[in-house]
Design a protein around this motif. Sequence first.
Motif, mmCIF file in Angstrom:
data_model
loop_
_atom_site.group_PDB
_atom_site.id
_atom_site.type_symbol
_atom_site.label_atom_id
_atom_site.label_comp_id
_atom_site.label_asym_id
_atom_site.label_seq_id
_atom_site.Cartn_x
_atom_site.Cartn_y
_atom_site.Cartn_z
ATOM 1 N N UNK A 498 8.397 83.950 48.294
ATOM 2 C CA UNK A 498 7.255 83.365 49.148
ATOM 3 C C UNK A 498 5.965 84.311 48.845
ATOM 4 N N UNK A 499 4.924 83.699 48.749
ATOM 5 C CA UNK A 499 3.710 84.615 48.651
ATOM 6 C C UNK A 499 3.310 84.936 50.265
ATOM 7 N N UNK A 500 3.378 84.347 51.277
ATOM 8 C CA UNK A 500 3.154 84.432 52.508
ATOM 9 C C UNK A 500 4.068 85.323 53.206
ATOM 10 N N UNK A 501 3.500 86.280 54.000
ATOM 11 C CA UNK A 501 4.348 87.315 54.735
ATOM 12 C C UNK A 501 5.057 86.330 55.898
ATOM 13 N N UNK A 502 4.118 85.510 56.514
ATOM 14 C CA UNK A 502 4.951 84.827 57.615
ATOM 15 C C UNK A 502 6.126 83.775 57.124
ATOM 16 N N UNK A 503 5.747 83.200 55.869
ATOM 17 C CA UNK A 503 6.785 82.277 55.226
ATOM 18 C C UNK A 503 7.952 83.073 54.836
ATOM 19 N N UNK A 504 7.874 84.237 54.447
ATOM 20 C CA UNK A 504 9.055 85.122 54.087
ATOM 21 C C UNK A 504 9.917 85.498 55.265
ATOM 22 N N UNK A 505 9.297 85.906 56.414
ATOM 23 C CA UNK A 505 9.824 85.976 57.700
ATOM 24 C C UNK A 505 10.499 84.901 58.238
ATOM 25 N N UNK A 506 9.951 83.601 58.025
ATOM 26 C CA UNK A 506 10.617 82.346 58.679
ATOM 27 C C UNK A 506 11.564 82.038 58.093
ATOM 28 N N UNK A 507 11.688 82.298 56.581
ATOM 29 C CA UNK A 507 12.771 81.748 55.781
ATOM 30 C C UNK A 507 13.967 82.894 55.925
ATOM 31 N N UNK A 508 13.728 84.143 55.977
ATOM 32 C CA UNK A 508 14.820 84.923 56.214
ATOM 33 C C UNK A 508 15.412 84.926 57.724
ATOM 34 N N UNK A 509 14.628 84.398 58.710
ATOM 35 C CA UNK A 509 15.062 84.142 60.013
ATOM 36 C C UNK A 509 16.058 82.862 60.055
ATOM 37 N N UNK A 510 15.606 81.898 59.258
ATOM 38 C CA UNK A 510 16.317 80.679 59.165
ATOM 39 C C UNK A 510 17.811 80.835 58.530
ATOM 40 N N UNK A 511 17.523 81.918 57.362
ATOM 41 C CA UNK A 511 18.939 82.078 57.075
ATOM 42 C C UNK A 511 19.877 83.037 57.776
ATOM 43 N N UNK A 512 19.581 83.655 58.662
ATOM 44 C CA UNK A 512 20.100 84.424 59.859
ATOM 45 C C UNK A 512 20.598 83.439 60.758
ATOM 46 N N UNK A 513 19.782 82.124 61.033
ATOM 47 C CA UNK A 513 20.066 81.343 62.325
ATOM 48 C C UNK A 513 21.256 80.314 61.475
ATOM 49 N N UNK A 514 21.128 80.021 60.349
ATOM 50 C CA UNK A 514 22.231 79.483 59.634
ATOM 51 C C UNK A 514 23.706 79.927 59.674
ATOM 52 N N UNK A 515 23.615 81.222 59.381
ATOM 53 C CA UNK A 515 24.555 82.053 59.195
ATOM 54 C C UNK A 515 25.378 82.311 60.737
ATOM 55 N N UNK A 516 24.472 82.132 61.810
ATOM 56 C CA UNK A 516 24.806 82.576 63.035
ATOM 57 C C UNK A 516 25.567 81.103 63.619
ATOM 58 N N UNK A 517 24.767 80.131 63.322
ATOM 59 C CA UNK A 517 25.478 78.731 63.452
ATOM 60 C C UNK A 517 26.805 78.371 62.815
ATOM 61 N N UNK A 518 26.898 79.156 61.634
ATOM 62 C CA UNK A 518 28.057 78.686 60.803
ATOM 63 C C UNK A 518 29.137 79.490 61.277
ATOM 64 N N UNK A 519 29.010 80.639 62.047
ATOM 65 C CA UNK A 519 29.899 81.507 62.777
ATOM 66 C C UNK A 519 30.047 82.751 61.999
ATOM 67 N N UNK A 520 29.150 83.138 61.162
ATOM 68 C CA UNK A 520 29.210 84.297 60.279
ATOM 69 C C UNK A 520 28.360 85.249 61.280
ATOM 70 N N UNK A 521 28.651 85.637 62.307
ATOM 71 C CA UNK A 521 27.645 86.405 63.272
ATOM 72 C C UNK A 521 27.527 87.934 62.676
ATOM 73 N N UNK A 522 28.364 88.535 62.234
ATOM 74 C CA UNK A 522 28.176 89.644 61.660
ATOM 75 C C UNK A 522 27.037 89.739 60.459
ATOM 76 N N UNK A 523 27.164 88.887 59.483
ATOM 77 C CA UNK A 523 25.893 88.694 58.593
ATOM 78 C C UNK A 523 24.674 88.300 59.113
ATOM 79 N N UNK A 524 24.694 87.518 60.166
ATOM 80 C CA UNK A 524 23.461 87.188 61.086
ATOM 81 C C UNK A 524 22.749 88.342 61.671
ATOM 82 N N UNK A 525 23.664 88.986 62.365
ATOM 83 C CA UNK A 525 23.172 90.491 63.004
ATOM 84 C C UNK A 525 22.615 91.404 62.044
ATOM 85 N N UNK A 526 23.106 91.496 60.708
ATOM 86 C CA UNK A 526 22.468 92.309 59.691
ATOM 87 C C UNK A 526 21.234 91.850 59.344
ATOM 88 N N UNK A 527 21.136 90.588 59.337
ATOM 89 C CA UNK A 527 19.837 89.957 58.610
ATOM 90 C C UNK A 527 18.843 90.056 59.963
#
Length: 810
Positions: A498-527
Amino acid sequence: MKNSLYCIIALFLLTVNQFSVTSATAASTLNIINREDEVARLQLFLHFDQLPSFMTETSGRRVTVELKDTVIADNIVEVTTDERLIRMVSRQMGADMLLSFYFRYPPQKVTTDSREETGLLIVEILPGNPLSARYPELSAEFDGVTVLQRRHADALNPVNISPYVHDWRSFFMLHEAPLTINPPPRFSLPPFPLAAAMPPDLDLEQWLPPEIESLARAHRWDEAHRVLREQVLEQPDESFKERLLLTYAEALVRAKEYQEPYLLLQGIAREYPDTPMATLAQLLFLYLKADNGRVHSAAHELKYLCRHMNTIALFPGHCAMILAETVLASGRPAEAGRILAEASTDNDPMLPDLHLLRQADLLYDADNIRAALDSYREVHERRPELLLGDPMSLARFSDALYRNQQYREAGERYQLLSELLRNEPYQDLALFRGAQSRLHLPETERSGRIALVQIRDAFPHTEGGERALLRQTDLDYLSGRIDAATAATLYSRLGREAGSVSLREEAFFKQALVNALAGDRRASVEQCMDILRAFQSGTLRTETMALLFQQLPGVIRQLVSDQEYVQALTLAMQNRGYFARGWLGTDLLYDVAEAYSALGLVAETIQTYQYLFEVALPEESEQLYLPFITTLLSAGQYVRAEEFADRYLHRYPQGQDGPEIFHLKVQAIFASGRSAQAIRLLQSNHQMQTPQLSLLGAHIFFTEQQWDQVITILSDPNLEQYLNAGEPLFYLAESYFQTGQLTLAAPLFRRLAAQEHGSEQAGFRLAQIALYMNNRQESLNLFTELAEKGTDPLWTRLAREQVAILQLEQ
């Protein structure tokens, strides 16, 4: 026994200017003074070679302990002082020793407890505080008042701030990243033609062809400036030609031409200096600069031009208006507000509505969205073309509608805005916001989804296109069209590209959130940690930290459970700053201490537990003692282990860890070389008997060669299961042997010798028993076998010596 102990302790409870006395038998030496702190209390541990008689007295801020017939060791280390205990003084008074401890506030309560068998005196103090010092009667009535650290909700803790912590899935629907659509305004000009204001005052019909007026009313400026060019060339009257020339330049400006009017207007200003024509040419020139993005320099020059136009009464209100617009477009709303407040709107009927529109823009800039929306609506009712033709104001009007959840009208306005911005910056964002507006309404949700796909395809690599892709991924994930792994992959890719800093942050956070909701807490914490490092000023730091804090303790606990101690400690250390701020609970430190202990980092383990004791509330402290005392014992800190054991046994006489902690206390005393004290402690204990304590007692008595005591303990039928192998079986066999009970010793030594790694000492003893029982040949055979097959140098050497002796005797 318990009741007797409680009675003794009760006799030791002291109040101001009261004394308590206990007895001892002989002169004593004070060897060690230690101090331990809790949140509310502190304890002083006084270690003697034997317990002396003592008295305690409390007077004001001083607590004095008088020790009868006692001297203090030369190498003793005084207790540390701080804001609670501010001073310690010791002095010899004849044969007696006085220890005085000074506190910042008068202590509320002082109690003592003693352990005669170990020579220990415990002085426990409930220190004073500003509250107890101010209300001593209240302190006396309630047996002390304490200012404790309360576990209240920290208003700065991200877990308490984020609205999503109880339903993280709602983040995908409810969160909308800030979106800025900020096109420039449509700068205003006085009514066409400006040359009509040039002196002398002439009717338009005298110098301006009617065709031009018609084209101007229709905003057909391209045609207008072509006709005017011909008129300039054909006009013979010089004064009319000047007016037509300025009007031709004005038509070029209004037609969005740049190069030709830029040169022409400067030429007019040079050719006709100090004339109204030059002033109007300068106004058009600065308008041209502002309309082509050079708002800062245009605003600067307009300040001086407006002063001159006010002086000659030439469009003063209009000049002030365009000045305010350029200042506003330069990002200085406060200055623009002052200009508007001073501007006159009386000399042109267009100015009041334009003034109201810019006031609405200022209200929006001040984030007074409700008032701005009301003003925009008023302008729309009076002159809709003024609002709907101004990109900046229309963008702000649309956003005000959207933020006030008027999604249907907002969608319509964003559609108009996208048409106004066709092939210009912000068109993609206007279309995206329009699609978002439709998504909020059930009847238009489907068309909104379709619009997202169209925007994504039509505007790739733009913020609007990337926002459309991000939103489409949200909807597909929530609806189950894609699984968590696919969603995480899409979010990760968008976060990288993504070209926007705020969009990159939001996308990475949603990746961490999806992993948290899927039970992969270790990956989510690292992200989450990666996001916090990469986006130091991100708009989602609160949510990222809240998600991290909710998962981190569990991840560290799992790592410890999986014996991945280094990873657990690394993760804890990387987040130690959050713990220091109180945003991570002390529960995390229990796992950290366990990891330190497992890695053999004793000093770090002790330091962690010591900190936990200092910050834990009284009801949380009990669980700390057993692991802490175990750590102290393994570190060879036997005196501290004993002190904390006594502290636990005094504080929690019915505690569930009492028997095990008493066992550790005896072990600490014995390990410090005080076998006699350990034996006295064992003999005085009738409440905390456990098989493990009995086995420890057998070990101590065996070490001290008290064979009868060993036999008494290990002959207990309840310990039979512990005699199958190892030291207890050997202790009993050897004790029987040492007391001459050979018939009882022999079968036990046979059991030891028959084990896989049988004791060679057991074989030697069996040979000795055979010899003592006059079975010389059997004894010789056993000694010979041990001498030839044994591996222990000591017992094989002794066996060879016995073989030689027996062979000589034959």
